[in-house]
Scaffold this active site. Sequence first.
Site, PDB file in Angstrom:
ATOM      1  CG  ASP A 126      -2.036   0.981   1.147  1.00  0.00           C
ATOM      2  OD1 ASP A 126      -2.113   1.708   0.133  1.00  0.00           O
ATOM      3  OD2 ASP A 126      -2.833   1.048   2.088  1.00  0.00           O
ATOM      4  CG  ASN A 173      34.612 -37.775  -1.648  1.00  0.00           C
ATOM      5  OD1 ASN A 173      35.498 -37.674  -2.492  1.00  0.00           O
ATOM      6  ND2 ASN A 173      34.537 -36.979  -0.597  1.00  0.00           N
ATOM      7  CG  ASN A 200      29.143 -37.619   5.059  1.00  0.00           C
ATOM      8  OD1 ASN A 200      29.703 -37.305   4.016  1.00  0.00           O
ATOM      9  ND2 ASN A 200      27.839 -37.768   5.149  1.00  0.00           N
TER      10      ASN A 200
END
Length: 788
Positions: free
Chosen positions: A277, A606, A631
């Site tokens: 607005d 990997n 990991n």
Amino acid sequence: DWRLLLAQFGHSVTLILIGAAVVSAFLGAATDAGIILAIILISAALGFWQERASVRAAQALQALVRVTAQVVRGGVALEVPLDTVVPGDVVVLRSGDQVPGDGRVIESKDLFLTEAALTGESFAVEKAPGSVEAETPLGQRGNCVFLGAHVLGGLGHVLVVRVGRQTEFGHIAATLRQPPPEADFERGLRRFGYLLLEITAALVIGIFAVNVWLHRPLVDSFLFATAIAVGLTPQMLPAILMINLSRGARRMAENKVIVRRLAAIENFGGMTILCSDKTGTLTEGSIQLDTALDAWGAPRPALHRYAYLNAVYQTGFANPIDSAIVRQFAGGASGWRKLDEVAYDFQRRRLSVLAASDAETVMITKGALAQVLAVCGTAEDPQGNPVPLEPLRAGILALNERLAGSGLRTLGLACRRLPGRETITRHDEADMVFLGLLVFRDPLKPDAVETVRRLNALGIRLKVITGDNRFVAGHFAAEVGVLGTRLLTGPELNHMTPEVLRLEASQVDVFAEIEPHQKARIIEALKATGQTVGFIGDGINDATALHIADVGISVNNAVDVAREAADIILLEKSLAALVAGVLEGRKTFVNTMKYIFVATSANFGNMFSLAGASLLLPFLPLLPKQVLLTNLLTDFPQTTIAADRVDPALAEQPRRWDVASVRRFMLLFGLVSSAFDYAAFFTLLGLGATDVQFRTGWLIESVLSATLVVLAVRTRQPLLVSRPAALLAGATFAVIGVTLLLPYSPLATLLGLQPLPWLWVAAMVCIVAAYLATVEVLKRLVPGLLFG
């Protein structure tokens, strides 16, 4: 609530992680399993909290209207609870009352309401019996009242037509009960999860089948295949997201932007369209007296005194117009005193005050221009002499139309000198002298034009959605610099099909005479064109649009319902505050994508290498626990990505999920990573490595390559030009140090590792260096592959 909670565990990435946790526990990696489960639970709790916001929004909406209403039943006025008001009741409205339902005015006396929460307009609205066209915008229905409005003054009797869920207000509440639509970032994350599921399933099934075909132990083959699946999964993704979003939220708070829903930060950065607005966002949100003009359109400062006397002495309801006059000319009544007044009413649409000084007694009248002109016979020329009004009338009306087309509002001002009089009546409003027009505006904020320019420069297209008429809205758009010249009105929108509206909404930048329910239609149409849409609003009428927008933005002083439906809260109602927030959102998104790129490419490379090696070697290339260790080590430094610097060029344009781009990046860089893995593989075999030495050497090469590559893919610039944040660099080299020392530590035997000759280690380091150099070359040869 429990259904909402269970739904948090149904996302594809979450399911993969649950599987990873189960496999980790089965393989004896209890610590890894615990970390993964903790991440899942925290992520689920955040999602649950976010979805609960929509329920709270609906509850807040209901709480707003828990009032009593005065109804006339059997000729007797009764105070009854709101939920007992039914269609057909006649409700009595007085100053301070809330309107208990949608209805039609059957009787009124000086009845004024504020519908700002519904229409967004700050001007008081007068209500009276009558009829209007069926398609008249809600804000212009002077014969109707709506649930959620407040009575400022006067008295009225209203026939209730709709209550509860059937009202305009109720439609908003019903929308808020529905779950929010899937946002762009969440949709991208879901598609990314599907991509991981497809690749993981293909790898696991293929690896397990080939190992069984080669007559390898069934249990070992299954464990290795599932370990590959765990290794491919970006286990830290929920944690990285949480860390990035939390850090981004803190930085945005420093810029007076409060984040209620963390996932909205990513959408905030990817926003391509912002719907707003104008009142209070690009304008000051308060009416100001701009100037006073005589009958010829020339400025007439002397009229200010008369306007002030009329405004300061009137005793009707407080209204923003009189407040604006008094605020600008405080102290202008010195030497004057009030004698009498005739209050404003709907039929006359005028307000008169009798004031006196030592020199004169004068009745001052202001009101709607046509009604003021109707009681005037002369006008006052610049020298103060009366001249016939009739020859000037057409010019005055044309001047008024030009002012309205310039986004200004006007009132007429007249006077009549009544020496010796102490009182006046409405019959004295005759043979008056027309003084001129009072011109009002809601001025632009000082930084409005610059803010719109900055939004455009950031790739965000501003679209203005307002209840103002087309002339005011069009002038405002030109003044503030909103792109485009086309304008669409609410009545035109009503006749459009969804398909036509999608086409029109994408081309139009100004929507005028818009009703509350139409805001949501506009947002949905824009989203259907593939845009990431933000919407800023602060009223009840904005709640639905806030709810369905990709980014709902409200302000700290908004109504409760709007704040509950919003994702972002501004401590200042200013688009300037949004600019800093958008930049932070983009930085957060870029840092998140850094992890996605690294995790998917390195993990895929990997795991692809492991899968191929397992088919060629007489032993497993890495033990399942070593896959998990790889990991864990490679993920650790990436938890610091949230603190990393972002190249300014990456924050210049909106950023969005592009799963196809992630797939291309993963395949290209994953295969490059795998190629260097095989280089390490053949180097170790050529050096005569045993199975334990082979696993140790490959673990070192895998961790170093996956850890260091983040420093390269974190930026489009050369590695040595765009330096990483100290925290990221420190964590990266700390992991490298730990990895190099692990084979020589007391944990080596437990992890299935053994010391290597330093010449072998040096060979692995050289392979990693060659890998990084190749990545640097590739990211320059294919620049669009990194961050779009």
